[in-house]
Design an enzyme around this catalytic site. Structure first.
Site, PDB file in Angstrom:
ATOM      1  N   LYS A  11       0.847  -1.167   0.188  1.00  0.00           N
ATOM      2  CA  LYS A  11      -0.127   0.006  -0.081  1.00  0.00           C
ATOM      3  C   LYS A  11       0.798   1.151   0.102  1.00  0.00           C
ATOM      4  CE  LYS A  11      -3.961  -2.179   2.123  1.00  0.00           C
ATOM      5  NZ  LYS A  11      -5.171  -1.828   3.238  1.00  0.00           N
ATOM      6  N   TYR A  51     -12.730  -2.107  -4.112  1.00  0.00           N
ATOM      7  CA  TYR A  51     -13.022  -2.270  -2.549  1.00  0.00           C
ATOM      8  C   TYR A  51     -14.739  -2.019  -2.576  1.00  0.00           C
ATOM      9  CZ  TYR A  51      -8.627  -2.168  -0.257  1.00  0.00           C
ATOM     10  OH  TYR A  51      -7.365  -2.156   0.195  1.00  0.00           O
ATOM     11  N   ASN A 114      -2.139   0.049   6.585  1.00  0.00           N
ATOM     12  CA  ASN A 114      -1.680  -1.113   7.184  1.00  0.00           C
ATOM     13  C   ASN A 114      -0.809  -1.942   6.279  1.00  0.00           C
ATOM     14  OD1 ASN A 114      -3.798  -2.143   5.450  1.00  0.00           O
ATOM     15  ND2 ASN A 114      -4.795  -3.159   7.064  1.00  0.00           N
ATOM     16  N   HIS A 117      -2.308  -5.562   1.741  1.00  0.00           N
ATOM     17  CA  HIS A 117      -3.474  -6.120   1.524  1.00  0.00           C
ATOM     18  C   HIS A 117      -3.529  -7.594   1.038  1.00  0.00           C
ATOM     19  CE1 HIS A 117      -7.844  -7.056  -0.117  1.00  0.00           C
ATOM     20  NE2 HIS A 117      -7.093  -7.537  -1.015  1.00  0.00           N
ATOM     21  N   GLU A 128      -9.791 -10.883  -7.699  1.00  0.00           N
ATOM     22  CA  GLU A 128      -8.791  -9.729  -7.720  1.00  0.00           C
ATOM     23  C   GLU A 128      -7.514  -9.806  -8.373  1.00  0.00           C
ATOM     24  OE1 GLU A 128      -7.908  -9.700  -3.544  1.00  0.00           O
ATOM     25  OE2 GLU A 128      -9.774  -8.959  -2.764  1.00  0.00           O
TER      26      GLU A 128
HETATM   27  P1  CMP Z   1      -7.841  -4.204   3.122  1.00  0.00           P
HETATM   28  O1  CMP Z   1      -7.199  -5.776   3.514  1.00  0.00           O
HETATM   29  O2  CMP Z   1      -7.204  -3.682   2.130  1.00  0.00           O
HETATM   30  O3  CMP Z   1      -9.161  -4.414   2.970  1.00  0.00           O
HETATM   31  C1  CMP Z   1     -10.248  -3.091   3.580  1.00  0.00           C
HETATM   32  C2  CMP Z   1      -9.271  -2.163   4.224  1.00  0.00           C
HETATM   33  O4  CMP Z   1     -10.093  -1.173   4.885  1.00  0.00           O
HETATM   34  C3  CMP Z   1      -8.476  -2.760   5.151  1.00  0.00           C
HETATM   35  O5  CMP Z   1      -7.492  -3.629   4.657  1.00  0.00           O
HETATM   36  C4  CMP Z   1      -7.969  -1.648   6.121  1.00  0.00           C
HETATM   37  O6  CMP Z   1      -6.842  -1.083   5.619  1.00  0.00           O
HETATM   38  C5  CMP Z   1      -9.164  -0.473   5.502  1.00  0.00           C
HETATM   39  N1  CMP Z   1      -9.684  -0.143   6.925  1.00  0.00           N
HETATM   40  C6  CMP Z   1      -9.646   1.362   7.241  1.00  0.00           C
HETATM   41  N2  CMP Z   1     -10.579   1.544   8.505  1.00  0.00           N
HETATM   42  C7  CMP Z   1     -11.072   0.442   8.477  1.00  0.00           C
HETATM   43  C8  CMP Z   1     -11.760  -0.234   9.680  1.00  0.00           C
HETATM   44  N3  CMP Z   1     -12.336   0.777  10.721  1.00  0.00           N
HETATM   45  N4  CMP Z   1     -12.012  -1.389   9.886  1.00  0.00           N
HETATM   46  C9  CMP Z   1     -11.664  -2.332   8.836  1.00  0.00           C
HETATM   47  N5  CMP Z   1     -10.748  -1.830   7.840  1.00  0.00           N
HETATM   48  C10 CMP Z   1     -10.458  -0.553   7.617  1.00  0.00           C
END
Ligand code: CMP
Length: 140
Positions: A11, A51, A114, A117, A128
Site C-alpha cells: 500500500k 473495494y 496497514n 492487502h 482480484e
Molecule cells: P484491506 O485488507 O485492504 O481491506 C479493506 C481495508 O479497509 C483494510 O485493509 C483496512 O486497511 C481498511 N480500513 C480502514 N478503516 C478500517 C476499519 N475501521 N475497519 C476495517 N478496515 C478498515
C-alpha cells in the site's frame, strides 16, 4: 497441500517509506513466490471498484482516498495454501492486534495505513488477480 495463488497490494504507506523490498522479503521468507508484480498509481475508479464490497462502510471514502494517495505494488503470490499463508504473515488488519513476526506488527502505521492487502479466499483471489493482471503478465 495444494499450490495456489493469492493477490497482494503493497500500500501507499509502504511505497512512501521505501519499504516494498522489506515487505516482499517477508512474503518470500513465508514461502510465497512473487509470480507477477507491477507498481501502479490506482485511479479513484479502480479503488472504488476494487473495494466495492466495502462501499457501505463508513471508512470507504477515506480508504479509496488513501489507496490513491501514492503508488502501490500489486502482486500475484504463489505457494502452498497461498491465501492463508499470506494472511498469516500479514497479521491482523489493525496493527495493534497483529502478532509478533507479522508484516503489520513490524511495519504498519494504522488500521488504514496497514502496509499490505491480501485476498481472503481463493475465489476472491481469482477475482482480484483478474482485476489487475492479464494472464500474460503472470509468469509462474
Ligand atoms: P484491506 O485488507 O485492504 O481491506 C479493506 C481495508 O479497509 C483494510 O485493509 C483496512 O486497511 C481498511 N480500513 C480502514 N478503516 C478500517 C476499519 N475501521 N475497519 C476495517 N478496515 C478498515
Amino acid at each position: 497441500m495444494a499450490v495456489t495463488r493469492t493477490f497482494s497490494i503493497i500500500k501507499p504507506d509502504a511505497t512512501r517509506r521505501n519499504i516494498t523490498g522489506a515487505v516482499t522479503k517477508m512474503l518470500e521468507e513465508a514461502g510465497l513466490r512473487v509470480i507477477a508484480s507491477k507498481r501502479i498509481r490506482m485511479s479513484r475508479e479502480q479503488a472504488e471498484g476494487f473495494y466495492a464490497v466495502h462501499a457501505e462502510r463508513p471508512f470507504f471514502a477515506d480508504l479509496c482516498t488513501f489507496m490513491t494517495s501514492g503508488p502501490v505494488v500489486v502482486q500475484v503470490l504463489e505457494g502452498e495454501d497461498a491465501v492463508k499463508r499470506n494472511r498469516d504473515v500479514m497479521g491482523a488488519t489493525n496493527p495493534k492486534d497483529a502478532a509478533e513476526g507479522t508484516i503489520r506488527k513490524a511495519l504498519a502505521e494504522s488500521i488504514e495505513a496497514n502496509t499490505v492487502h491480501g485476498s481472503d479466499s481463493d475465489e476472491n483471489a481469482a477475482t482480484e488477480i483478474e482485476f489487475f493482471f492479464t494472464p500474460q503478465e503472470i509468469v509462474g
